[in-house]
Design an enzyme around this catalytic site. Sequence first.
Site, mmCIF file in Angstrom:
data_model
loop_
_atom_site.group_PDB
_atom_site.id
_atom_site.type_symbol
_atom_site.label_atom_id
_atom_site.label_comp_id
_atom_site.label_asym_id
_atom_site.label_seq_id
_atom_site.Cartn_x
_atom_site.Cartn_y
_atom_site.Cartn_z
ATOM 1 C CG HIS A 163 40.294 58.704 31.207
ATOM 2 N ND1 HIS A 163 39.348 59.020 32.149
ATOM 3 C CD2 HIS A 163 41.145 59.768 31.173
ATOM 4 C CE1 HIS A 163 39.586 60.220 32.650
ATOM 5 N NE2 HIS A 163 40.687 60.692 32.078
ATOM 6 C CB SER A 284 41.792 26.713 25.820
ATOM 7 O OG SER A 284 40.513 26.175 25.566
ATOM 8 C CE LYS A 290 42.119 32.148 24.534
ATOM 9 N NZ LYS A 290 40.977 31.949 25.425
ATOM 10 C CD GLU A 297 43.499 35.277 33.045
ATOM 11 O OE1 GLU A 297 42.291 35.363 32.803
ATOM 12 O OE2 GLU A 297 44.216 34.377 32.577
#
Length: 471
Positions: A163, A284, A290, A297
């Site tokens: 979970h 970024s 960043k 992804e």
Amino acid sequence: MDSTKKPTTLWGGRFAKALGGDMLAFSTSLPVDWRLYREDIAGSQAHCRMLAKQGIIAQDEADAICAGLSAVLEEIDSGAITPDAERWEDVHSAVEDLLQERIGAVAGKLHTARSRNDQVVADLRLWCRGALDSLGLQLCRFQETLLVQAAAHAATSMPGYTHLQRAQPVTFGHHLLAYVEMFARDFARSRECRARVNVLPLGAAALAGAPYPLDRDFVAQELGFAAVAANSMDAVSDRDFVIEALHVCSLIMVHLSRLASEVVLWTSAEFGFVELDDAYATGSSIMPQKKNPDSAELTRGKAGRVFGDLFALLTLMEGLPLTYNRDLQEDKAALFDGVDTTAACLDIMNGVVGTLRVNAARMAEAAGGGFTTATDLADYLVRQGLPFREAHAVVGRIVRICLERNCGLADLALAEYQAVCDRIKEDVFDAITVEGSLAARDLSGGTAPDRVESALAAARRRLKQDSAALS
Ligand code: ARG
């Protein structure tokens, strides 16, 4: 499109005029199936040699055709010939037209006892076989990369999750070996699929077979096919093998996307378990600090695209009457996209995992937090003679005390333990360490570092066998 230019088709005779409007542009598959030219030429040469062997065409004609096809192959390979969708409606027309340009009318004998319907499946089966071999090789390489990281971290503790809540300590090596199992199954699936791909459809001709004494076994042998399609109608209309190959790709993508998702989580400051190599991260345009895990992804995102390819094929085939229908031309774009996408993702994730920097201290710290050894405490009580259900309840009460005091299990005094349950002795503190928890799971398939070492050895042995099957 230039309307003064007339396309070269293989079927003009019964028509009074050429294709109208944008029909050639609409119907051409050349931009997609051009990449089958090698398979198309190999298939044609095998078919041609067989025609001569069977006395259906003369040997010198076959020699001229085969040499002409080799010349076409060379010119395409060298880039001298490029696909021209205003001239040809598919790769088969293109190759035959180019052959005719080189050797003249004898080129017309090549298509004896053959149709584009069996030709296109033969090409596609050859391509698919090569694609599965190459995916198999990538799957082996990727497992090798996972094994190297797993070996380096056979004893590195981290929390295992259910979970997405901390559950019990595991080793990072054990976690990575879970992925090795998945990719080993993907490899096995790719080989099982390959066996069903590797069947010769040629000889089916348009759909009913051909009225010539063809030697289909000879052609199969020439092309490395292990069997000959048993039914001519099935041979030209079946695309199960494309669906299966896309299913193989889809499950690889499911597994890659799960790993990719974990990498995204692990690289966040909240986890801080791993850092990506700069080669696999991006920045970024506005936030200078960043470092984003775009490699992982994108892999996750591309999974949906491959499932889309699989569904495109399932929908294409569903309800299609026998035998060949032009709808089937749509199979190639989906197959190529699915295979290309999967291959690209395997390559990138191989780089991601191979260059991953692991923050073992941070993982170990997390492994001990969140009462991950509460189950070990319950198991300790079982060893003291308590039924597991009762032990579970006792430990639940102890956890609640810790939560109230904002401390861990190891921070309670023995007297506090004994106030809850008098069977608890001094040795309880050994049972609730992360190391104790890991070492206790000393059974096959378990996370004890010794077991992880033997699982590593077993995985290496299997990988060696699998890799050998490819050569
Ligand atoms: N371009 C076609 C395809 O990919 C080749 C077969 C054409 N056959 C036909 N009867 N029109 O399916």
